[in-house]
Design an enzyme around this catalytic site. Structure first.
Site, PDB file in Angstrom:
ATOM      1  N   GLY A   1       0.818  -1.221   0.000  1.00  0.00           N
ATOM      2  CA  GLY A   1       0.000   0.000   0.000  1.00  0.00           C
ATOM      3  C   GLY A   1       0.844   1.259   0.000  1.00  0.00           C
ATOM      4  O   GLY A   1       0.561   2.217  -0.726  1.00  0.00           O
ATOM      5  N   CYS A   2       1.887   1.268   0.805  1.00  0.00           N
ATOM      6  CA  CYS A   2       2.749   2.449   0.901  1.00  0.00           C
ATOM      7  C   CYS A   2       3.514   2.667  -0.399  1.00  0.00           C
ATOM      8  O   CYS A   2       3.747   3.803  -0.807  1.00  0.00           O
ATOM      9  CB  CYS A   2       3.705   2.319   2.086  1.00  0.00           C
ATOM     10  SG  CYS A   2       2.826   2.244   3.662  1.00  0.00           S
TER      11      CYS A   2
END
Length: 156
Positions: free
Chosen positions: A46-47
């Site tokens: 996600g990051c």
């Protein structure tokens, strides 16, 4: 519960070490609009998606007068690896003791898979030229966030 920032608040100043091992201070960016976003960990799916989205949007954001700073608790060395691995073009900052996260309300109790845990709250702040918070968004989604932020800022 951590105190959260809201539009109209003065953004807490900070000086942090970047992925390039340089000191970056929010106060040095007065006169520019700054997007500061907090994310849990470099090199996680996600990051990575969020950082790549910001990188892909960076030229147009800068064209609109915005600088972008990504902040995590990762070490500068890990951030440098993250930047290189994913060809990131934004500035990544290390806040290992989480002091800046806490001053922005981006660390505290959150729900993770239905359980309450202490951790980084994925958050984004838009700070105006005078150091005032223009927009404070908490619990943002990693995917699609940059597109939504661009719409919120009237850039798309």
């Amino acid at each position: 519960m951590t105190d959260r920032l809201a539009a109209g608040d003065t953004a807490p100043d900070f000086t942090l070490t970047s992925d390039a091992d340089e000191q970056v201070s929010l106060s040095d960016l007065r006169g520019k609009k700054v997007i500061v976003y907090f994310y849990p960990a470099a090199m996680t799916p996600g990051c990575t998606k969020q950082a790549c989205d910001f990188s892909e949007s960076l030229d147009s954001l800068r064209g609109a007068g915005y600088e972008v700073l990504g902040v995590s608790k990762d070490t500068p060395a890990k951030l440098a690896k993250f930047r290189e691995r994913d060809q990131l073009t934004l500035t990544l900052l290390s806040d290992e003791d989480l002091a800046v996260h806490r001053s922005y309300g981006a660390y505290g109790t959150k729900k993770l898979y239905g359980k309450e845990v202490e951790g980084v709250i994925r958050s984004t702040f838009v700070i105006d030229e005078d150091g005032t918070v223009e927009l404070a968004q908490y619990n943002v989604k990693a995917t699609g966030h940059v597109a939504k932020l661009r719409r919120d800022l009237g850039l798309d």
